[in-house]
Scaffold this motif. Structure first.
Motif, short mmCIF file in Angstrom:
data_model
loop_
_atom_site.label_atom_id
_atom_site.label_comp_id
_atom_site.label_asym_id
_atom_site.label_seq_id
_atom_site.Cartn_x
_atom_site.Cartn_y
_atom_site.Cartn_z
N GLY A 127 0.81 -1.21 0.00
CA GLY A 127 0.00 0.00 0.00
C GLY A 127 0.85 1.26 0.00
O GLY A 127 0.51 2.24 -0.66
N ALA A 131 0.62 3.84 -2.95
CA ALA A 131 0.22 5.23 -2.65
C ALA A 131 1.25 6.21 -3.19
O ALA A 131 0.89 7.28 -3.70
CB ALA A 131 0.04 5.40 -1.15
N ALA A 204 -6.65 8.85 -3.90
CA ALA A 204 -5.95 7.91 -3.03
C ALA A 204 -6.83 7.45 -1.87
O ALA A 204 -6.80 6.27 -1.49
CB ALA A 204 -4.67 8.54 -2.50
N TRP A 207 -9.16 4.75 -2.81
CA TRP A 207 -8.45 3.50 -3.00
C TRP A 207 -8.08 2.82 -1.68
O TRP A 207 -8.12 1.60 -1.57
CB TRP A 207 -7.19 3.79 -3.83
CG TRP A 207 -6.25 2.64 -3.96
CD1 TRP A 207 -6.30 1.62 -4.86
CD2 TRP A 207 -5.10 2.40 -3.16
NE1 TRP A 207 -5.25 0.76 -4.67
CE2 TRP A 207 -4.50 1.22 -3.63
CE3 TRP A 207 -4.52 3.07 -2.09
CZ2 TRP A 207 -3.34 0.69 -3.07
CZ3 TRP A 207 -3.37 2.55 -1.52
CH2 TRP A 207 -2.80 1.38 -2.01
N THR A 208 -7.76 3.60 -0.65
CA THR A 208 -7.25 3.01 0.59
C THR A 208 -8.28 2.20 1.35
O THR A 208 -7.90 1.32 2.14
CB THR A 208 -6.71 4.10 1.54
OG1 THR A 208 -7.74 5.08 1.77
CG2 THR A 208 -5.48 4.76 0.97
N GLY A 210 -10.36 0.15 -0.01
CA GLY A 210 -10.60 -1.10 -0.73
C GLY A 210 -11.91 -1.06 -1.49
O GLY A 210 -12.99 -1.22 -0.91
N THR A 277 -3.66 -5.53 -4.19
CA THR A 277 -3.76 -4.23 -3.51
C THR A 277 -3.61 -3.07 -4.48
O THR A 277 -4.29 -2.04 -4.35
CB THR A 277 -2.68 -4.14 -2.42
OG1 THR A 277 -2.86 -5.20 -1.47
CG2 THR A 277 -2.75 -2.81 -1.68
N SER A 278 -2.74 -3.23 -5.48
CA SER A 278 -2.48 -2.13 -6.41
C SER A 278 -3.72 -1.79 -7.25
O SER A 278 -3.85 -0.65 -7.72
CB SER A 278 -1.32 -2.49 -7.34
OG SER A 278 -1.68 -3.52 -8.26
N GLY A 281 -7.07 -1.85 -3.94
CA GLY A 281 -6.79 -1.33 -2.62
C GLY A 281 -6.65 -2.43 -1.59
O GLY A 281 -6.88 -3.61 -1.87
#
Length: 357
Positions: A127, A131, A204, A207-208, A210, A277-278, A281
């Motif tokens: 992450g 980020a 961002a 995205w964090t 998920g 994750t990329s 998220g």
């Protein structure tokens, strides 16, 4: 001759009975694994269909829906089905499969149900890398986020391995070091958000938590290629992983290159978690619950084969609920997986404490 020798002798009358029982048990386990895999395949097909069809397609001709799913229509059908719904469904499915694979690999290697990429800190490293790319990498570099996520996860693997090494890797020391480094990565990510401009920060922050809201075919391609590569390497590492679960001493005695095999499994699991994750998220707790569910269904030996399908079903099911559940929708997918995983995590810790006492 001792009774044990009599029982284990090829001429003993009990030997055929034992062999028959072992074969029957193996057939029963194979049958159970086949039935479980078939049920999961049907469930995944049903969840994918629900993700594509539920909500907002009443204006489409039903005859256009299936061709549109394969890109064979244009206009509104192409936009709603092929450009919006299919990428979201496939992203959830493939990301869940990668999370499930990564969690199962780590749990079997470290022999601890708490040792998953999101708990040990690998997902936090991915992450942090993702980020950084989201906020500062050139927008034209479409592979910037996946590459940065994989690099971040590999850096965390190296750091965790180095800091937990004391003449060998202790399971609990590795978990504690991973939790500490996860906090460091989280602090770094929060600092990036603090100094980012408003437009980049808005992207961002979505995205964090998920989410699959911004899924597209580029992300699907990244996930598909990543899953194929990670699954292929995991198959090659299946035999060394099986011996490592017996302990380093036994594994070395059986001819396994312990350090190389362990690093290989750690890197494959890190890459799987980082790629997922990329794109979608850090969807939490999927890697934590997928492996134990697979173990309960088909046993430890086959759990790594089944865990990706279970992870896919969890993320895809959570995504369908996130879009269409009454009272709570729409919410990010990661919110629902956290609601499922957090109580399980607390229960798992309490259960291990009771077992230790």
């Amino acid at each position: 001759m001792t009774p044990l020798a009599l029982r284990s002798s090829p001429d003993s009358p009990t030997t055929p009975v034992v062999v028959a029982r072992l074969r029957a048990d193996r057939r029963a386990r194979n049958r159970r694994a086949s039935v479980t895999a078939s049920v999961l395949a049907v469930a995944l097909l049903g969840l994918t269909t629900a993700s594509v069809l539920l909500g907002g397609i009443g204006r489409l001709d039903p005859a256009d829906v299936l061709p549109a799913a394969f890109g064979l229509r244009d206009g509104l059908a192409d936009y709603m089905i092929f450009q919006l719904r299919m990428p979201r469904a496939l992203s959830a499915l493939l990301a869940g499969a990668l999370f499930g694979l990564a969690g199962s690999l780590y749990q079997r290697l470290i022999r601890n149900p708490l040792a998953t990429p999101d708990i040990v800190g690998i997902s936090a490293g991915a992450g942090a890398g993702a980020a950084t790319a989201l906020l500062y990498a050139p927008a034209a570099f479409s592979l910037g986020v996946p590459v940065a996520a994989v690099i971040g996860s590999f850096v965390l693997v190296a750091a965790v391995q180095a800091l937990s090494w004391r003449g060998g890797v202790d399971t609990y020391r590795l978990v504690l070091v991973g939790i500490g480094l996860s906090a460091v990565c989280t602090a770094y990510t929060n600092y990036l958000f603090l100094v980012a401009d408003q437009q980049s920060l808005a992207i961002a922050l979505r995205w964090t938590v998920g989410t699959t809201n911004d899924a597209d075919w580029d992300g699907v391609t990244t996930l598909a290629v990543g899953f194929a590569a990670c699954a292929l390497v995991a198959l090659f590492l299946a035999r060394p992983l099986a011996t490592l679960t017996l302990g380093d001493g036994f594994a070395a005695g059986l001819g396994t290159r312990v350090t190389a095999s362990r690093v290989g499994v750690l890197l494959v699991g890190a890459a799987a978690a980082a790629l997922a994750t990329s794109v979608v998220g850090p969807i939490g707790f999927v890697s934590l619950v997928s492996g134990p569910i697979a173990v309960r269904l088909v046993g430890t030996e086959r759990s790594t084969l089944l865990a990706p399908a279970i992870g896919a079903a969890i993320v895809l099911g959570a995504d369908v609920l996130a879009q269409h559940a009454p009272l709570i929708s729409p919410v990010p997918t990661g919110v629902l997986t956290a609601l499922l995983g957090a109580p399980y995590f607390v229960w798992l810790i309490l259960r291990r404490r009771q077992g230790a006492s």
